[in-house]
Design an enzyme around this catalytic site. Structure first.
Site, short mmCIF file in Angstrom:
data_model
loop_
_atom_site.label_atom_id
_atom_site.label_comp_id
_atom_site.label_asym_id
_atom_site.label_seq_id
_atom_site.Cartn_x
_atom_site.Cartn_y
_atom_site.Cartn_z
N ARG A 47 8.45 -11.69 -44.01
CA ARG A 47 9.06 -11.19 -42.77
C ARG A 47 10.42 -10.56 -43.02
O ARG A 47 10.96 -9.84 -42.19
CB ARG A 47 9.21 -12.34 -41.78
CG ARG A 47 9.61 -11.89 -40.38
CD ARG A 47 9.80 -13.09 -39.46
NE ARG A 47 10.05 -12.66 -38.11
CZ ARG A 47 11.23 -12.23 -37.64
NH1 ARG A 47 12.27 -12.17 -38.46
NH2 ARG A 47 11.36 -11.87 -36.38
N ARG A 70 8.85 -13.07 -26.70
CA ARG A 70 8.47 -13.32 -28.08
C ARG A 70 6.95 -13.44 -28.18
O ARG A 70 6.34 -14.36 -27.65
CB ARG A 70 9.11 -14.61 -28.59
CG ARG A 70 10.62 -14.52 -28.79
CD ARG A 70 10.98 -13.40 -29.71
NE ARG A 70 12.31 -13.53 -30.30
CZ ARG A 70 12.87 -12.60 -31.05
NH1 ARG A 70 12.22 -11.47 -31.27
NH2 ARG A 70 14.05 -12.79 -31.57
N GLU A 153 13.55 0.05 -30.08
CA GLU A 153 12.90 -1.10 -30.69
C GLU A 153 12.16 -1.96 -29.67
O GLU A 153 11.69 -3.06 -29.98
CB GLU A 153 13.93 -1.95 -31.44
CG GLU A 153 14.55 -1.21 -32.62
CD GLU A 153 15.53 -2.07 -33.40
OE1 GLU A 153 15.66 -3.28 -33.09
OE2 GLU A 153 16.18 -1.52 -34.32
#
Length: 201
Positions: A47, A70, A153
């Site tokens: 990650r 999330r 993003e």
């Protein structure tokens, strides 16, 4: 620490490359008895490495936290909007201090006035290489409000300012269940007197 003499990597291949990467390792390692383990095959989630920033106003004894969606929490069947600390991935060539400052601006609309390096932590070492560098940063909590994040993003980040006592209550009753936020807040409670001295103007 150099583990090259104690770990024998037979092969490593990338088996998935998307937003994140998964590598498959074939390896063996030295055992506590002095021999070698059998060959293990393990996938490791690559990650990247991150910073986490606990935003603290020592004059008012308040913390600034963020809330965002999330997907991992959603996939786990949990409420997917988590209350967290500011955080971000360290890109190649970046210094963690610079990432901490950048992410504080992007996610909370504030500039850290001073920072303390708390420590470095592995999150899920059984299956991921990710590590987090934790900072505590002095901010003026009166300046933090609203919704932030980079549209490019897909970020939609709401800020919250609460007393340290209320943040700890949120940990106790489960409103804050993000591991790094829990760690950061419990650290602050234990170290608050020292931190207030170190972050004093």
């Amino acid at each position: 620490m150099d583990a090259s003499k104690d770990v024998d990597v037979i092969s490593r291949e990338t088996v998935f490359q998307g937003y994140f990467r998964v590598d498959r390792y074939r390896l063996r390692h030295r055992t506590f008895a002095g021999g070698w383990s059998r060959e293990l095959v393990r996938e490791v989630f690559e990650r990247g490495h991150a910073v986490v920033v606990l935003l603290y106003d020592p004059e008012r004894d308040e913390v600034a936290l963020i809330e965002q969606f999330r997907p991992g929490a959603y996939a786990a069947g949990w409420h997917p909007w988590l209350i967290e600390c500011v955080a971000g991935i360290i890109e190649a060539g970046e210094h963690p201090d610079d990432v901490a400052r950048r992410e504080t601006r992007e996610e909370a609309g504030a500039d850290p006035e001073a920072m303390v390096h708390v420590g470095d932590f592995l999150l899920t070492a059984g299956g991921s290489s990710e590590s987090c560098r934790l900072y505590c940063a002095r901010i003026d909590s009166r300046a933090i409000h609203g919704v932030h994040g980079l549209e490019s993003e897909g970020e939609d980040i709401r800020t919250h300012v609460v007393s340290t006592a209320e943040a700890l209550a949120m940990v106790r009753d489960g409103r804050i269940n993000n591991a790094m936020a829990v760690l950061a807040l419990q650290w602050l409670v234990l170290e608050k007197d020292r931190v207030r001295r170190e972050l004093a103007r």
